[in-house]
Design an enzyme around this catalytic site. Structure first.
Site, mmCIF file in Angstrom:
data_model
loop_
_atom_site.group_PDB
_atom_site.id
_atom_site.type_symbol
_atom_site.label_atom_id
_atom_site.label_comp_id
_atom_site.label_asym_id
_atom_site.label_seq_id
_atom_site.Cartn_x
_atom_site.Cartn_y
_atom_site.Cartn_z
ATOM 1 C CE LYS A 136 -4.507 -1.376 1.458
ATOM 2 N NZ LYS A 136 -5.659 -1.177 2.331
ATOM 3 C CE LYS A 218 -5.806 -8.902 -2.296
ATOM 4 N NZ LYS A 218 -6.096 -8.507 -1.023
ATOM 5 C CE LYS A 221 -11.830 -4.019 -0.532
ATOM 6 N NZ LYS A 221 -12.522 -4.486 0.390
#
Ligand code: TYM
Length: 355
Positions: A136, A218, A221
């Site tokens: 992130k 993965k 979203k």
């Protein structure tokens, strides 16, 4: 409508030593999901579906973790809307809010309060090792805030606050579960048996659903390519189109193995939706082509998502019911959160509150 604490079936924490963690004679389950981005099939198959399966067996707390969401900049109106949509989705997926405590994390002040205490029992080095933080931070290089860094401590607070026994999550959350256990054990070693040490529950086939466009990654979203993910609100045509475009390989055989990550992912989706095992699925598709597999996968996904979408649409109209569940369950969660919190505050030496 009665508040939860006015009903006869009031939940109690057992006083019996062996059953100390039990609520209403059951072990405790906690899990949560962020109200950011469009939820994907990965969120459903890796987490939500298992929550529903486990909900009868455990006393369950399911949180819409909106406090975690602001570690990345959010538009306030959108966040509020998405949090409500997620709350609705939990119920639409089959979680009864009169039996399960479904609530917004930001409505229960105990999460932030316990987090502060746990921050003081967590090492910078441990947090530095978190792969989600590294990912992130790389993605949001202009906003590497302290919240992003201490995110796993808030997650530990979420879990430990309810004396949780089991946490159903996808594989990507395992590292956060491990640090939660480490923090709890560290605290218990100093102050005695304060926290239950939680176990992760990871499903057999849906625990890591991969991107349809890059099966080494993965399904997420936050993926910028909308064809990489099936969103829970995608209509049937979109689902069929995305599955048809899914990246496979040139092997031309349908086997369940790591050398064929695209095919393996499709088989995982197929099995998680249909309840079949990978062995049975491989037999079923033996000698057939990728086109057949994709058609079957799309059909299974549509058969899971279409009714879910119908229930969401229905529930969205039941505004006052949802509002009363949100209020009641926040009170219930706060009640149990306070039990742990007061104990922890006492252990670390905070003065008792005047009654
Ligand atoms: P979040 O919101 O990213 O994801 C919610 C749940 O969905 C699972 N998941 C997946 N499972 C399989 N395949 C995928 N592609 C996939 N993508 C997501 C996640 O593993 C998760 O179970 N930090 C957490 C939320 C959280 C939490 C908690 C979870 C906050 N506090 C306490 C458990 C307990 C998160 O961001 O999940």
């Amino acid at each position: 409508m009665l508040n939860w604490y006015q009903t006869e079936k009031r939940l109690t924490i057992s006083g019996n030593k062996e059953e100390q963690n039990m609520l209403n004679g059951k072990k405790v389950l906690f899990s949560g999901m962020q109200a950011t981005g469009n939820l994907t099939l990965g969120n459903y198959l890796g987490a939500l579906k298992n929550w529903v399966t486990l909900s009868d067996e455990y006393e369950c707390f399911y949180s819409v973790v909106d406090m975690h969401s602001i570690t990345v900049r959010q538009d306030p109106a959108t966040l509020r809307k998405r949090a409500r949509a997620l709350y609705t989705l939990y119920i639409a997926a089959g979680l009864d809010p009169e039996k399960n405590c479904i609530y917004y994390q930001s409505h229960v002040s105990g999460h932030a309060e316990l987090m502060w205490i746990l921050n003081c029992f967590t090492y910078m080095g441990e947090l530095n090792r978190m792969t989600q933080f590294k990912d992130k931070a790389a993605k949001h290089a202009d906003n590497i805030n302290a919240g992003l860094f201490t995110y796993p401590v808030l997650m530990a607070a979420d879990i430990l606050l309810y004396q949780t026994d089991v946490v159903p999550v996808g594989i990507d959350q395992m590292q956060h579960l491990e640090i939660t256990r480490d923090i709890a054990e560290r605290f218990n070693n100093i102050y005695g048996d304060v926290f239950t040490i939680p176990e992760a529950f990871v499903g057999k086939v849906g625990a890591k659903i991969m991107s349809l466009q890059d099966p080494e990654k993965k399904m997420s979203k936050s993926d910028e390519n909308p064809n990489a993910s099936i969103y829970l609100m995608d209509d049937p045509d979109t689902i069929v189109r995305k599955v048809k475009r899914a990246v496979t390989d040139s092997e031309g055989v349908i086997l369940y193995r790591d050398e064929q990550p695209g095919v393996k992912n499709l088989l995982n989706i197929y099995c998680a939706c249909s309840g079949k095992t990978p062995e049975d699925a491989v037999k079923e598709f033996g000698g057939r082509g990728y086109g057949d597999l994709k058609t079957a996968v799309a059909e299974e996904v549509v058969s899971v998502l279409k009714p879910l979408q119908g229930r969401v649409a229905q529930l969205e109209k039941e505004k006052s019911y949802l509002d009363s569940m949100i209020k009641n369950n926040a009170e219930k969660a706060q009640y149990f959160a306070n039990k742990t919190l007061r104990k922890v505050q006492k252990k670390v030496g905070f003065p008792e509150r005047p009654r």
